[in-house]
Scaffold this motif. Sequence first.
Motif, PDB file in Angstrom:
ATOM      1  N   TYR A 182      -7.171   1.221  -3.321  1.00 43.72           N
ATOM      2  CA  TYR A 182      -6.699   0.023  -2.624  1.00 43.72           C
ATOM      3  C   TYR A 182      -6.692   0.223  -1.111  1.00 43.72           C
ATOM      4  CZ  TYR A 182      -5.157  -1.839  -7.121  1.00 43.72           C
ATOM      5  OH  TYR A 182      -5.113  -2.304  -8.393  1.00 43.72           O
ATOM      6  N   ARG A 183      -6.245   1.398  -0.681  1.00 48.37           N
ATOM      7  CA  ARG A 183      -6.235   1.683   0.765  1.00 48.37           C
ATOM      8  C   ARG A 183      -7.656   1.670   1.331  1.00 48.37           C
ATOM      9  NH1 ARG A 183      -1.725   6.486   0.643  1.00 48.37           N
ATOM     10  NH2 ARG A 183       0.076   5.106   0.467  1.00 48.37           N
ATOM     11  N   THR A 184      -8.584   2.257   0.615  1.00 48.14           N
ATOM     12  CA  THR A 184      -9.977   2.272   1.070  1.00 48.14           C
ATOM     13  C   THR A 184     -10.522   0.854   1.179  1.00 48.14           C
ATOM     14  OG1 THR A 184     -10.313   4.421   0.016  1.00 48.14           O
ATOM     15  CG2 THR A 184     -12.281   3.141   0.564  1.00 48.14           C
ATOM     16  N   ILE A 185     -10.282   0.056   0.161  1.00 47.23           N
ATOM     17  CA  ILE A 185     -10.746  -1.336   0.182  1.00 47.23           C
ATOM     18  C   ILE A 185     -10.126  -2.088   1.353  1.00 47.23           C
ATOM     19  CG2 ILE A 185     -10.628  -3.544  -1.060  1.00 47.23           C
ATOM     20  CD1 ILE A 185     -10.846  -1.830  -3.665  1.00 47.23           C
ATOM     21  N   PHE A 186      -8.836  -1.852   1.590  1.00 49.01           N
ATOM     22  CA  PHE A 186      -8.125  -2.520   2.681  1.00 49.01           C
ATOM     23  C   PHE A 186      -8.742  -2.168   4.033  1.00 49.01           C
ATOM     24  CE2 PHE A 186      -4.722  -2.230   5.881  1.00 49.01           C
ATOM     25  CZ  PHE A 186      -4.424  -3.568   5.986  1.00 49.01           C
ATOM     26  N   MET A 218      -0.883   3.486  -9.571  1.00 48.89           N
ATOM     27  CA  MET A 218      -2.158   4.105  -9.881  1.00 48.89           C
ATOM     28  C   MET A 218      -3.271   3.467  -9.028  1.00 48.89           C
ATOM     29  SD  MET A 218      -3.223   4.994 -13.716  1.00 48.89           S
ATOM     30  CE  MET A 218      -4.480   3.819 -14.094  1.00 48.89           C
ATOM     31  N   GLY A 219      -4.127   4.288  -8.496  1.00 52.01           N
ATOM     32  CA  GLY A 219      -5.271   3.788  -7.742  1.00 52.01           C
ATOM     33  C   GLY A 219      -4.948   3.360  -6.320  1.00 52.01           C
ATOM     34  N   VAL A 220      -3.825   3.835  -5.772  1.00 51.30           N
ATOM     35  CA  VAL A 220      -3.438   3.413  -4.420  1.00 51.30           C
ATOM     36  C   VAL A 220      -4.483   3.844  -3.393  1.00 51.30           C
ATOM     37  CG1 VAL A 220      -2.017   5.406  -3.771  1.00 51.30           C
ATOM     38  CG2 VAL A 220      -1.448   3.150  -2.896  1.00 51.30           C
ATOM     39  N   SER A 221      -5.146   4.979  -3.603  1.00 50.78           N
ATOM     40  CA  SER A 221      -6.189   5.432  -2.671  1.00 50.78           C
ATOM     41  C   SER A 221      -7.350   4.447  -2.633  1.00 50.78           C
ATOM     42  CB  SER A 221      -6.702   6.810  -3.062  1.00 50.78           C
ATOM     43  OG  SER A 221      -5.664   7.750  -2.997  1.00 50.78           O
ATOM     44  N   LEU A 246       0.808  -1.221   0.000  1.00 52.11           N
ATOM     45  CA  LEU A 246       0.000   0.000   0.000  1.00 52.11           C
ATOM     46  C   LEU A 246       0.839   1.267   0.000  1.00 52.11           C
ATOM     47  CD1 LEU A 246      -2.856  -1.034   2.455  1.00 52.11           C
ATOM     48  CD2 LEU A 246      -2.996  -0.755  -0.020  1.00 52.11           C
ATOM     49  N   ASN A 247       2.135   1.137   0.193  1.00 53.00           N
ATOM     50  CA  ASN A 247       3.011   2.308   0.215  1.00 53.00           C
ATOM     51  C   ASN A 247       3.741   2.501  -1.119  1.00 53.00           C
ATOM     52  OD1 ASN A 247       3.836   4.527   1.646  1.00 53.00           O
ATOM     53  ND2 ASN A 247       5.666   3.544   2.428  1.00 53.00           N
TER      54      ASN A 247
END
Length: 193
Positions: free
Chosen positions: A109-113, A104-107, A99-100
């Motif tokens: 992924y963080r939300t899903i996590f 692209m789209g890391v936000s 997550l670090n």
Amino acid sequence: MINKGTPRERNEFMWGWLFILPTMIGLIVLNIIPIFQTIYQSFFKTGDFGKGNIFIGLDNYVKLMGDAEVWQSVINTFKYAIVEVPFSIAIALVLAVLLNRKMMGVSAYRTIFFVTITRVIGGMQVFDLIFMVMDKNNPALYKTQSIVYLFYQNSFVENNKGYGSTIVVLLIAIIMVITIFQMIAQKKWVYYN
């Protein structure tokens, strides 16, 4: 001590105590006093809401030493900690690295996590409910209950807060031994500059 030094040092001394005072009060009220009350209560057979306590001395501790259910719950707790803690640390490290990364789209992924984590916490509460409805005669209970659950059973279901307090004193002693071991052993693997 406060009268010594310059006015600035006295001012810093006073502000230092004012800043740590809330933490000290919280530590004393929420940790230290309850620990001593628990130790005190472990010497009693308690009645409803702490009324009608009967002093029984070390009887709760004698019962604890011979109680196979207590020792099985200690073993269950250690098994859970030995498996779960390293596993959850490994997963957390892998996910933190993933997550670090710059991608692209890391936000998203963080939300899903984090949404998934809150669902897992809800799932754990369901697991607690299973223990709440599990009958004391269920053979699986003996092999799965933790020491904290055993404390809950004795203190709040069976209303024997004296024996429940004795179980908590055992847990505190185990935690203290582990902590002392870690403090002594850390000198071998932690280096300070």
